[in-house]
Motif scaffolding. Structure first.
Motif, PDB file in Angstrom:
ATOM      1  N   SER A  53      80.232  76.069  22.088  1.00 29.01           N
ATOM      2  CA  SER A  53      78.861  75.587  22.139  1.00 29.01           C
ATOM      3  C   SER A  53      78.283  75.895  23.509  1.00 29.01           C
ATOM      4  O   SER A  53      79.020  76.206  24.450  1.00 29.01           O
ATOM      5  CB  SER A  53      78.828  74.078  21.898  1.00 29.01           C
ATOM      6  N   THR A  54      76.981  75.830  23.613  1.00 27.44           N
ATOM      7  CA  THR A  54      76.330  75.959  24.915  1.00 27.44           C
ATOM      8  C   THR A  54      75.739  74.606  25.287  1.00 27.44           C
ATOM      9  O   THR A  54      75.379  73.811  24.428  1.00 27.44           O
ATOM     10  CB  THR A  54      75.201  77.011  24.902  1.00 27.44           C
ATOM     11  N   LEU A  55      75.663  74.390  26.579  1.00 25.04           N
ATOM     12  CA  LEU A  55      75.178  73.119  27.091  1.00 25.04           C
ATOM     13  C   LEU A  55      74.594  73.380  28.468  1.00 25.04           C
ATOM     14  O   LEU A  55      75.160  74.158  29.233  1.00 25.04           O
ATOM     15  CB  LEU A  55      76.364  72.156  27.183  1.00 25.04           C
ATOM     16  N   HIS A  56      73.496  72.775  28.778  1.00 19.47           N
ATOM     17  CA  HIS A  56      72.867  72.974  30.085  1.00 19.47           C
ATOM     18  C   HIS A  56      73.354  71.909  31.068  1.00 19.47           C
ATOM     19  O   HIS A  56      73.066  70.723  30.906  1.00 19.47           O
ATOM     20  CB  HIS A  56      71.342  72.934  29.973  1.00 19.47           C
ATOM     21  N   GLY A 108      80.109  64.592  31.978  1.00 18.35           N
ATOM     22  CA  GLY A 108      79.038  63.594  32.094  1.00 18.35           C
ATOM     23  C   GLY A 108      77.906  63.846  31.114  1.00 18.35           C
ATOM     24  O   GLY A 108      77.339  62.900  30.553  1.00 18.35           O
ATOM     25  N   ARG A 109      77.582  65.098  30.896  1.00 19.80           N
ATOM     26  CA  ARG A 109      76.510  65.445  29.953  1.00 19.80           C
ATOM     27  C   ARG A 109      76.899  65.050  28.534  1.00 19.80           C
ATOM     28  O   ARG A 109      76.088  64.527  27.774  1.00 19.80           O
ATOM     29  CB  ARG A 109      76.214  66.948  30.034  1.00 19.80           C
ATOM     30  N   LEU A 144      78.658  60.597  23.206  1.00 21.27           N
ATOM     31  CA  LEU A 144      79.980  60.900  22.655  1.00 21.27           C
ATOM     32  C   LEU A 144      81.002  59.982  23.328  1.00 21.27           C
ATOM     33  O   LEU A 144      80.909  59.717  24.526  1.00 21.27           O
ATOM     34  CB  LEU A 144      80.346  62.360  22.896  1.00 21.27           C
ATOM     35  N   ASP A 145      81.936  59.498  22.570  1.00 19.25           N
ATOM     36  CA  ASP A 145      82.975  58.632  23.125  1.00 19.25           C
ATOM     37  C   ASP A 145      83.893  59.438  24.027  1.00 19.25           C
ATOM     38  O   ASP A 145      84.281  60.565  23.703  1.00 19.25           O
ATOM     39  CB  ASP A 145      83.796  57.989  22.003  1.00 19.25           C
ATOM     40  N   GLY A 157      87.161  57.308  32.153  1.00 20.99           N
ATOM     41  CA  GLY A 157      85.833  57.272  32.775  1.00 20.99           C
ATOM     42  C   GLY A 157      85.824  57.607  34.246  1.00 20.99           C
ATOM     43  O   GLY A 157      84.982  57.110  34.993  1.00 20.99           O
ATOM     44  N   ALA A 158      86.732  58.452  34.683  1.00 21.21           N
ATOM     45  CA  ALA A 158      86.792  58.836  36.097  1.00 21.21           C
ATOM     46  C   ALA A 158      85.492  59.495  36.534  1.00 21.21           C
ATOM     47  O   ALA A 158      84.820  60.177  35.759  1.00 21.21           O
ATOM     48  CB  ALA A 158      87.967  59.788  36.327  1.00 21.21           C
ATOM     49  N   HIS A 159      85.160  59.288  37.790  1.00 22.99           N
ATOM     50  CA  HIS A 159      83.964  59.891  38.386  1.00 22.99           C
ATOM     51  C   HIS A 159      84.145  61.405  38.497  1.00 22.99           C
ATOM     52  O   HIS A 159      85.266  61.908  38.591  1.00 22.99           O
ATOM     53  CB  HIS A 159      83.729  59.276  39.776  1.00 22.99           C
ATOM     54  N   ALA A 160      83.046  62.133  38.489  1.00 21.92           N
ATOM     55  CA  ALA A 160      83.081  63.599  38.565  1.00 21.92           C
ATOM     56  C   ALA A 160      83.828  64.093  39.803  1.00 21.92           C
ATOM     57  O   ALA A 160      84.521  65.111  39.739  1.00 21.92           O
ATOM     58  CB  ALA A 160      81.659  64.159  38.544  1.00 21.92           C
TER      59      ALA A 160
END
Length: 150
Positions: A2-5, A14-15, A21-22, A107-110
């Motif tokens: 898939s593509t995602l911006h 994060g997006r 989405l879980d 849920g770790a930070h980026a």
């Protein structure tokens, strides 16, 4: 596929969370993420080697004592006096290893995701662009341009 911006491979997680989405589904279904940015290439016909000023190197996170062969185009008929001819892609590829998947699930930070990915061989845009500039393929200004939002 898939593509995602997003701004990069790490930001994809994060997006996907922003898309409701879980995290456990993201962690179990995502295998890898590739992100790309197009950068301008130095014209091969009018390129000259040069040594950037220390502040130029510092502004893109490169050591000022580097012995790399930087190049810049001075302008010619073939590049319409721009010093630029063509483009190449700079990539980030995030492999979602079991360790990365665990971080995504909890849920770790980026920043933590990126640090772990780098320890496992991930090359961020900035490092990839720095390497291209140090090899003389792209102008140093392109490193600054594509990494300005980091």
């Amino acid at each position: 596929f898939s593509t995602l911006h997003t701004n990069g491979a790490i930001a994809t997680v994060g997006r996907l969370v922003d898309m409701d989405l879980d995290r456990y589904l993201i962690a179990s279904c995502l295998c890898a993420v590739a992100a790309q940015r197009l950068v301008r290439k130095v014209c091969v016909y009018c390129a000259e080697e040069y040594q950037p000023e220390p502040h130029e190197l510092d502004s893109v996170g490169l050591p000022t004592d580097t012995s790399a062969k930087f190049r810049r185009g001075v302008g010619c008929e073939r590049c319409h006096e721009t010093g630029i001819a063509g483009r190449e892609a700079v990539f980030e590829v995030l492999e979602v290893t079991p360790e990365i998947a665990k971080l995504v699930s909890r849920g770790a930070h980026a920043d933590e995701l990126e640090a772990t990915a780098i320890r496992n061989g991930f090359t961020p845009f900035r490092a990839s662009a720095q390497r291209s500039a140090m090899e003389g393929r792209i102008p140093l200004a392109e490193v600054a341009r594509i990494t300005a939002d980091f």
